[in-house]
Design a protein around this motif. Structure first.
Motif, PDB file in Angstrom:
ATOM      1  N   TRP A 138       0.808  -1.213   0.000  1.00  0.00           N
ATOM      2  CA  TRP A 138       0.000   0.000   0.000  1.00  0.00           C
ATOM      3  C   TRP A 138       0.850   1.276   0.000  1.00  0.00           C
ATOM      4  CZ3 TRP A 138       1.646   2.401   4.254  1.00  0.00           C
ATOM      5  CH2 TRP A 138       2.043   1.624   5.334  1.00  0.00           C
ATOM      6  N   CYS A 139       2.171   1.143   0.045  1.00  0.00           N
ATOM      7  CA  CYS A 139       3.098   2.281   0.110  1.00  0.00           C
ATOM      8  C   CYS A 139       3.582   2.624  -1.300  1.00  0.00           C
ATOM      9  CB  CYS A 139       4.264   1.905   1.020  1.00  0.00           C
ATOM     10  SG  CYS A 139       5.694   2.990   0.919  1.00  0.00           S
ATOM     11  N   PRO A 140       3.129   3.766  -1.890  1.00  0.00           N
ATOM     12  CA  PRO A 140       3.525   4.086  -3.268  1.00  0.00           C
ATOM     13  C   PRO A 140       5.037   4.128  -3.514  1.00  0.00           C
ATOM     14  CG  PRO A 140       1.670   5.444  -2.625  1.00  0.00           C
ATOM     15  CD  PRO A 140       2.133   4.714  -1.383  1.00  0.00           C
ATOM     16  N   PRO A 141       5.861   4.774  -2.656  1.00  0.00           N
ATOM     17  CA  PRO A 141       7.302   4.747  -2.934  1.00  0.00           C
ATOM     18  C   PRO A 141       7.875   3.319  -2.878  1.00  0.00           C
ATOM     19  CG  PRO A 141       6.805   6.457  -1.330  1.00  0.00           C
ATOM     20  CD  PRO A 141       5.549   5.663  -1.521  1.00  0.00           C
ATOM     21  N   CYS A 142       7.326   2.493  -1.988  1.00  0.00           N
ATOM     22  CA  CYS A 142       7.791   1.106  -1.892  1.00  0.00           C
ATOM     23  C   CYS A 142       7.521   0.378  -3.202  1.00  0.00           C
ATOM     24  CB  CYS A 142       7.069   0.363  -0.770  1.00  0.00           C
ATOM     25  SG  CYS A 142       7.252   1.091   0.861  1.00  0.00           S
ATOM     26  N   ARG A 143       6.341   0.571  -3.734  1.00  0.00           N
ATOM     27  CA  ARG A 143       5.950  -0.086  -4.982  1.00  0.00           C
ATOM     28  C   ARG A 143       6.852   0.362  -6.124  1.00  0.00           C
ATOM     29  NH1 ARG A 143       0.612  -2.267  -4.849  1.00  0.00           N
ATOM     30  NH2 ARG A 143       0.481  -1.988  -7.098  1.00  0.00           N
ATOM     31  N   GLY A 144       7.195   1.643  -6.136  1.00  0.00           N
ATOM     32  CA  GLY A 144       8.016   2.186  -7.203  1.00  0.00           C
ATOM     33  C   GLY A 144       9.455   1.698  -7.184  1.00  0.00           C
ATOM     34  N   GLU A 145       9.989   1.457  -6.001  1.00  0.00           N
ATOM     35  CA  GLU A 145      11.401   1.073  -5.927  1.00  0.00           C
ATOM     36  C   GLU A 145      11.640  -0.438  -6.046  1.00  0.00           C
ATOM     37  OE1 GLU A 145      12.689   2.484  -2.117  1.00  0.00           O
ATOM     38  OE2 GLU A 145      11.805   0.797  -1.054  1.00  0.00           O
ATOM     39  N   MET A 146      10.612  -1.243  -5.945  1.00  0.00           N
ATOM     40  CA  MET A 146      10.803  -2.694  -5.954  1.00  0.00           C
ATOM     41  C   MET A 146      11.456  -3.210  -7.240  1.00  0.00           C
ATOM     42  SD  MET A 146      10.695  -4.878  -3.597  1.00  0.00           S
ATOM     43  CE  MET A 146       9.698  -4.027  -2.402  1.00  0.00           C
ATOM     44  N   PRO A 147      11.084  -2.719  -8.437  1.00  0.00           N
ATOM     45  CA  PRO A 147      11.784  -3.183  -9.639  1.00  0.00           C
ATOM     46  C   PRO A 147      13.284  -2.854  -9.612  1.00  0.00           C
ATOM     47  CG  PRO A 147       9.699  -2.202 -10.245  1.00  0.00           C
ATOM     48  CD  PRO A 147       9.914  -1.915  -8.779  1.00  0.00           C
ATOM     49  N   GLU A 148      13.645  -1.704  -9.027  1.00  0.00           N
ATOM     50  CA  GLU A 148      15.058  -1.334  -8.926  1.00  0.00           C
ATOM     51  C   GLU A 148      15.804  -2.270  -7.973  1.00  0.00           C
ATOM     52  OE1 GLU A 148      14.693   2.730  -7.786  1.00  0.00           O
ATOM     53  OE2 GLU A 148      13.866   3.305  -9.726  1.00  0.00           O
ATOM     54  N   LEU A 149      15.169  -2.628  -6.869  1.00  0.00           N
ATOM     55  CA  LEU A 149      15.795  -3.577  -5.949  1.00  0.00           C
ATOM     56  C   LEU A 149      15.921  -4.957  -6.593  1.00  0.00           C
ATOM     57  CD1 LEU A 149      14.067  -2.530  -2.614  1.00  0.00           C
ATOM     58  CD2 LEU A 149      16.436  -2.109  -3.298  1.00  0.00           C
ATOM     59  N   ASP A 150      14.948  -5.320  -7.401  1.00  0.00           N
ATOM     60  CA  ASP A 150      15.014  -6.587  -8.125  1.00  0.00           C
ATOM     61  C   ASP A 150      16.212  -6.586  -9.081  1.00  0.00           C
ATOM     62  OD1 ASP A 150      13.818  -9.189  -8.747  1.00  0.00           O
ATOM     63  OD2 ASP A 150      13.294  -8.299 -10.692  1.00  0.00           O
ATOM     64  N   ALA A 151      16.418  -5.476  -9.795  1.00  0.00           N
ATOM     65  CA  ALA A 151      17.560  -5.359 -10.706  1.00  0.00           C
ATOM     66  C   ALA A 151      18.876  -5.382  -9.931  1.00  0.00           C
ATOM     67  CB  ALA A 151      17.445  -4.079 -11.530  1.00  0.00           C
ATOM     68  N   LEU A 152      18.913  -4.741  -8.780  1.00  0.00           N
ATOM     69  CA  LEU A 152      20.113  -4.756  -7.944  1.00  0.00           C
ATOM     70  C   LEU A 152      20.434  -6.175  -7.490  1.00  0.00           C
ATOM     71  CD1 LEU A 152      22.318  -3.184  -6.372  1.00  0.00           C
ATOM     72  CD2 LEU A 152      20.678  -3.020  -4.483  1.00  0.00           C
ATOM     73  N   ALA A 153      19.414  -6.900  -7.065  1.00  0.00           N
ATOM     74  CA  ALA A 153      19.617  -8.287  -6.634  1.00  0.00           C
ATOM     75  C   ALA A 153      20.158  -9.134  -7.785  1.00  0.00           C
ATOM     76  CB  ALA A 153      18.320  -8.877  -6.091  1.00  0.00           C
ATOM     77  N   ALA A 154      19.668  -8.917  -8.991  1.00  0.00           N
ATOM     78  CA  ALA A 154      20.152  -9.674 -10.146  1.00  0.00           C
ATOM     79  C   ALA A 154      21.602  -9.331 -10.453  1.00  0.00           C
ATOM     80  CB  ALA A 154      19.275  -9.376 -11.367  1.00  0.00           C
ATOM     81  N   HIS A 155      21.956  -8.054 -10.310  1.00  0.00           N
ATOM     82  CA  HIS A 155      23.310  -7.592 -10.620  1.00  0.00           C
ATOM     83  C   HIS A 155      24.333  -8.036  -9.568  1.00  0.00           C
ATOM     84  CE1 HIS A 155      26.364  -5.004 -12.344  1.00  0.00           C
ATOM     85  NE2 HIS A 155      26.554  -4.456 -11.151  1.00  0.00           N
ATOM     86  N   LEU A 156      23.957  -8.034  -8.315  1.00  0.00           N
ATOM     87  CA  LEU A 156      24.882  -8.362  -7.223  1.00  0.00           C
ATOM     88  C   LEU A 156      24.592  -9.727  -6.618  1.00  0.00           C
ATOM     89  CD1 LEU A 156      25.015  -4.919  -5.407  1.00  0.00           C
ATOM     90  CD2 LEU A 156      26.702  -5.892  -6.961  1.00  0.00           C
TER      91      LEU A 156
END
Length: 155
Positions: free
Chosen positions: A82-100
Protein backbone atom coordinates in the motif's frame (compact mmCIF):
# COMPACT_ATOMS: atom_id res chain seq x y z
CA UNK A 1 -33.60 35.56 30.51
CA UNK A 2 -31.29 34.26 33.26
CA UNK A 3 -28.09 32.54 32.24
CA UNK A 4 -28.44 28.81 31.87
CA UNK A 5 -32.04 28.96 30.70
CA UNK A 6 -33.12 28.89 27.07
CA UNK A 7 -30.87 28.93 24.03
CA UNK A 8 -27.21 29.88 24.43
CA UNK A 9 -26.19 33.29 23.22
CA UNK A 10 -22.79 34.03 21.73
CA UNK A 11 -21.74 35.91 24.86
CA UNK A 12 -22.56 33.02 27.18
CA UNK A 13 -20.05 30.27 27.84
CA UNK A 14 -20.56 26.92 29.45
CA UNK A 15 -18.22 25.90 32.23
CA UNK A 16 -15.77 23.15 31.28
CA UNK A 17 -15.35 20.40 33.80
CA UNK A 18 -11.87 18.98 34.09
CA UNK A 19 -11.16 15.97 36.20
CA UNK A 20 -8.72 16.05 39.09
CA UNK A 21 -6.35 13.60 37.34
CA UNK A 22 -6.19 15.77 34.22
CA UNK A 23 -5.35 18.85 36.29
CA UNK A 24 -2.64 17.02 38.26
CA UNK A 25 -1.18 15.55 35.07
CA UNK A 26 -1.08 19.00 33.48
CA UNK A 27 0.70 20.46 36.51
CA UNK A 28 3.20 17.59 36.71
CA UNK A 29 4.00 17.53 32.99
CA UNK A 30 6.68 20.28 33.03
CA UNK A 31 8.44 18.51 35.90
CA UNK A 32 8.72 15.10 34.24
CA UNK A 33 8.72 15.86 30.51
CA UNK A 34 12.05 15.83 28.73
CA UNK A 35 13.04 16.74 25.23
CA UNK A 36 12.54 13.78 22.88
CA UNK A 37 15.76 12.27 21.60
CA UNK A 38 15.77 10.14 18.48
CA UNK A 39 17.55 6.85 18.98
CA UNK A 40 20.32 6.49 16.41
CA UNK A 41 19.61 3.38 14.33
CA UNK A 42 23.15 2.04 14.69
CA UNK A 43 26.04 2.83 16.97
CA UNK A 44 29.56 1.73 16.12
CA UNK A 45 31.20 -0.16 18.95
CA UNK A 46 34.37 -2.08 19.57
CA UNK A 47 32.24 -4.97 20.84
CA UNK A 48 29.35 -5.43 18.37
CA UNK A 49 25.98 -5.96 19.98
CA UNK A 50 23.31 -8.23 18.53
CA UNK A 51 20.66 -6.48 16.47
CA UNK A 52 17.09 -7.05 17.56
CA UNK A 53 15.15 -9.11 15.06
CA UNK A 54 11.46 -9.85 14.91
CA UNK A 55 10.42 -13.29 13.70
CA UNK A 56 10.65 -13.24 9.90
CA UNK A 57 8.73 -15.73 7.78
CA UNK A 58 9.85 -16.85 4.36
CA UNK A 59 7.41 -18.15 1.76
CA UNK A 60 7.81 -21.72 3.03
CA UNK A 61 6.55 -20.38 6.41
CA UNK A 62 9.96 -21.05 7.99
CA UNK A 63 10.62 -18.72 10.92
CA UNK A 64 13.93 -16.89 10.59
CA UNK A 65 15.84 -14.09 12.28
CA UNK A 66 18.47 -11.74 10.91
CA UNK A 67 21.22 -13.86 12.44
CA UNK A 68 20.27 -16.56 9.92
CA UNK A 69 21.76 -14.34 7.22
CA UNK A 70 25.04 -13.70 9.08
CA UNK A 71 28.19 -13.35 7.02
CA UNK A 72 26.47 -11.39 4.25
CA UNK A 73 25.96 -7.72 3.58
CA UNK A 74 22.21 -7.25 3.85
CA UNK A 75 20.15 -4.46 2.36
CA UNK A 76 17.03 -4.79 4.52
CA UNK A 77 14.11 -3.10 2.77
CA UNK A 78 10.98 -2.75 4.90
CA UNK A 79 8.00 -2.22 2.63
CA UNK A 80 4.26 -2.71 2.08
CA UNK A 81 2.11 -3.02 -1.03
CA UNK A 82 0.00 0.00 0.00
CA UNK A 83 3.10 2.28 0.11
CA UNK A 84 3.52 4.09 -3.27
CA UNK A 85 7.30 4.75 -2.93
CA UNK A 86 7.79 1.11 -1.89
CA UNK A 87 5.95 -0.09 -4.98
CA UNK A 88 8.02 2.19 -7.20
CA UNK A 89 11.40 1.07 -5.93
CA UNK A 90 10.80 -2.69 -5.95
CA UNK A 91 11.78 -3.18 -9.64
CA UNK A 92 15.06 -1.33 -8.93
CA UNK A 93 15.79 -3.58 -5.95
CA UNK A 94 15.01 -6.59 -8.13
CA UNK A 95 17.56 -5.36 -10.71
CA UNK A 96 20.11 -4.76 -7.94
CA UNK A 97 19.62 -8.29 -6.63
CA UNK A 98 20.15 -9.67 -10.15
CA UNK A 99 23.31 -7.59 -10.62
CA UNK A 100 24.88 -8.36 -7.22
CA UNK A 101 23.71 -11.96 -6.91
CA UNK A 102 26.44 -13.64 -4.90
CA UNK A 103 27.05 -15.21 -1.53
CA UNK A 104 28.22 -11.94 0.08
CA UNK A 105 25.23 -9.66 -0.64
CA UNK A 106 21.49 -10.01 -0.10
CA UNK A 107 18.55 -7.71 -0.76
CA UNK A 108 16.05 -8.76 1.91
CA UNK A 109 12.60 -7.29 1.15
CA UNK A 110 10.60 -7.50 4.37
CA UNK A 111 6.87 -7.06 3.70
CA UNK A 112 4.84 -5.71 6.61
CA UNK A 113 1.38 -5.89 5.03
CA UNK A 114 -1.24 -6.79 7.63
CA UNK A 115 -2.76 -9.20 5.08
CA UNK A 116 0.38 -11.35 5.23
CA UNK A 117 2.93 -12.68 2.81
CA UNK A 118 0.36 -13.73 0.19
CA UNK A 119 -0.38 -10.10 -0.68
CA UNK A 120 3.35 -9.47 -1.13
CA UNK A 121 3.65 -12.49 -3.44
CA UNK A 122 0.67 -11.30 -5.50
CA UNK A 123 2.33 -7.91 -5.87
CA UNK A 124 5.68 -9.49 -6.88
CA UNK A 125 3.89 -11.58 -9.51
CA UNK A 126 1.88 -8.61 -10.82
CA UNK A 127 4.95 -6.46 -11.49
CA UNK A 128 7.33 -9.24 -12.55
CA UNK A 129 9.77 -9.44 -9.64
CA UNK A 130 12.00 -12.48 -10.34
CA UNK A 131 15.26 -12.04 -8.41
CA UNK A 132 14.05 -11.29 -4.90
CA UNK A 133 12.98 -13.76 -2.27
CA UNK A 134 10.02 -12.58 -0.21
CA UNK A 135 9.92 -12.29 3.57
CA UNK A 136 7.18 -11.11 5.92
CA UNK A 137 6.94 -9.96 9.53
CA UNK A 138 4.35 -8.30 11.75
CA UNK A 139 4.48 -4.53 11.32
CA UNK A 140 4.46 -3.63 15.02
CA UNK A 141 7.25 -6.07 15.86
CA UNK A 142 9.36 -4.69 13.02
CA UNK A 143 8.76 -1.10 14.14
CA UNK A 144 9.77 -1.92 17.70
CA UNK A 145 12.85 -3.92 16.71
CA UNK A 146 14.25 -1.44 14.20
CA UNK A 147 12.82 1.82 15.51
CA UNK A 148 11.40 3.16 12.26
CA UNK A 149 8.28 5.22 11.74
CA UNK A 150 7.67 5.43 8.00
CA UNK A 151 7.90 3.44 4.81
CA UNK A 152 9.94 2.61 2.85
CA UNK A 153 12.82 2.09 5.27
CA UNK A 154 16.23 0.68 4.50
CA UNK A 155 18.64 -0.56 7.14
Amino acid sequence: MPAGHGPLLCEETMPIRIGRRAVLAGLAYPLVARQAQARPPFRLRDDPQPLLSPPILDEARTKRHLVDFAGRVILLNIWATWCPPCRGEMPELDALAAHLDDADFLVLPLCVDDAGIARGRQFFNDIGIRNLDLYWAESLRVQLAFGFLGLPTRC
